[in-house]
Design an enzyme around this catalytic site. Structure first.
Site, short mmCIF file in Angstrom:
data_model
loop_
_atom_site.label_atom_id
_atom_site.label_comp_id
_atom_site.label_asym_id
_atom_site.label_seq_id
_atom_site.Cartn_x
_atom_site.Cartn_y
_atom_site.Cartn_z
N ALA A 1 16.49 10.85 19.47
CA ALA A 1 15.71 11.93 20.08
C ALA A 1 14.89 11.39 21.24
O ALA A 1 14.41 10.26 21.22
CB ALA A 1 14.80 12.56 19.04
N CYS B 1 28.07 12.94 34.63
CA CYS B 1 29.19 13.41 33.80
C CYS B 1 28.79 14.53 32.84
O CYS B 1 29.20 15.67 33.02
CB CYS B 1 29.79 12.25 33.01
SG CYS B 1 30.64 11.04 34.05
#
Length: 446
Positions: free
Chosen positions: A258, A266
């Site tokens: 997280a 990309c």
């Protein structure tokens, strides 16, 4: 074997050097003379660990060279890799295929022998089939052009390893293909000898493999970041929660970190292009969840600004903030859609004085955000800082000595945007620590 690689950006330059390293003779082709000159001199226009050495070794060995001359490439080889960029269209979600189409339009009419053109670029499903028709319409009489698709799975920072030691090779071929599979098997013979899995598919499946992989990774990252928001509301610890989830073999721990979320050239553009293409195919409902994946990811940046504001006492106006990290990930100088650089810009818009430092991405950052202040070291960036934000998890930042850094700052406040710091170590040095997805308890006075 002999091959060419059209496009010498991140993907093309890496693939060209990698094929030469496997023992093939390779020509890299680009319309940009500046790129060609730089690569021909043994330099690369971006940062990628280990690539410069592979490039120079193969230039010196005579297996690799670069040119702007399409005629030279046509004479040289009958296997042509396509590694040009497919950026997001301006003002739209879809991918811009102008560079892909331009290579086909310029290359195919020049062919004098039958050839295989192997796509490496990430493209919307159906692109390869369109290129088959496009190539057939402009190929000289008697010249048969096969289109195949061999998606890349490179991780920035590990691209050389991923090229020479891939975890799988996927090859999509035309239904009437007669040469592509044999050519690619020969090209990748050293890898196949190491028992790298080799999957042969139709063109559309090969195209979908790449975008599906990126969509899955983006979803996993956004999932843990959504859970992070719940953890903050419930006073839980997302890092311990992720560790517990990671022990489940069905889930795994990778990509469950997280923090500030994903960026780069990309994942963001690929999931948006995937949604756009699904809509064109009439399957738009299948990927509506990716809109929330994208939304969660962008929301992390706003949350980081809120956390920095809290760390600075409720207002950024006049605060001096050190931002450590500008690249979208460590071991890269790529700042395309970088969460770190985006947050730095938002901090400045909210009235903070922002000083940015990154080990490799300073030049690219200055081009993209010229109004920010840039420093030449961690110490310079942190001088008289009211808060230090760690936004890219470079090892240099993870290993910082909080005792020594304390001598530089105005307030011993650190905001960990990647959950990469040893909280206890920083607290022991007297720092107040803020982190995304968890409430960091105050250090106990000794």
């Amino acid at each position: 074997m002999r091959c060419t690689v059209f496009g010498t950006g991140y993907l093309g330059a890496t693939h060209a050097a990698g094929m030469a390293q496997l023992g093939h003779e390779v020509i890299g082709v680009d319309v940009d003379p500046g790129k060609i000159a730089k690569l021909s001199s043994g330099d690369i226009p971006f940062y990628e660990p280990g690539l410069r050495k592979v490039l120079r070794d193969n230039l010196e060995a005579g297996r690799l060279r670069f040119t702007t001359d399409y005629e030279e490439a046509v004479d040289f080889a009958d296997v042509h890799f396509l590694g040009v960029g497919t950026p997001q269209k301006k003002g739209e979600y879809g991918a811009d295929l102008c560079h892909v189409n331009a290579v086909i339009d310029d290359l195919v009419p020049r062919l004098r022998r039958s050839a295989v053109i192997v796509g490496k670029s990430t493209v919307p499903v159906g692109t390869a089939a369109d290129l088959v028709a496009r190539a057939r319409a402009i190929a000289p009489d008697g010249v048969d052009v096969e289109i195949a698709w061999n998606p890349e799975f490179l991780r920035e920072g590990f691209a050389v390893h991923d090229t020479l030691h891939p975890d799988r090779i996927v090859l999509g071929v035309q239904r009437d293909s007669v040469r592509a599979e044999a050519a690619i098997r020969e090209m990748y013979a050293p890898l196949l000898a190491d028992e790298v899995p080799f999957l042969v598919t139709d063109l559309q499946t090969a195209e979908l493999v790449k975008v599906s992989a990126n969509a899955f990774l983006a979803t996993k990252i956004s999932f843990i970041n959504a859970i992070s928001e719940v953890c903050e509301a419930a006073d839980a610890d997302v890092t311990l929660l992720a560790d517990a989830l990671g022990y489940d073999p069905r889930i795994g721990r990778r990509f469950l970190n997280a923090g500030l979320g994903f960026g780069g050239g990309c994942l963001p553009k690929d999931i948006r292009a995937f949604m756009a293409r699904a809509g064109e195919l009439g399957a738009n409902h299948a990927l509506t969840f990716l809109r929330e994946v994208d939304s969660i990811n962008m929301r992390r940046r706003v949350r980081m600004v809120e956390l920095a504001t809290q760390a600075c006492g409720g207002s950024l106006l006049g605060a001096n903030v050190a931002v450590l990290g500008a690249a979208f990930k460590p071991e890269s100088d790529d700042v395309r859609d970088s969460p770190a650089l985006n947050v730095a810009g938002l901090l400045q818009l909210n009235g903070a004085g922002v000083n940015v430092y990154d080990p490799k991405a300073m030049e690219n950052s200055q081009r993209m955000f010229p109004t920010l202040n840039y420093s030449t070291s961690v110490v310079e960036a942190c001088e008289r800082a009211d808060a230090v934000l760690v936004l890219t998890e470079w090892q240099e930042f993870v290993d910082l000595d909080p005792h020594r850094l304390a001598e530089t700052v105005r307030a011993k406040v650190v905001v960990d945007g990647r959950n990469c710091l040893d909280v206890a170590r920083w607290q022991a040095a007297g720092w107040r620590v803020h982190a995304l997805g968890r409430r960091v308890p105050e250090a106990v006075a000794s």
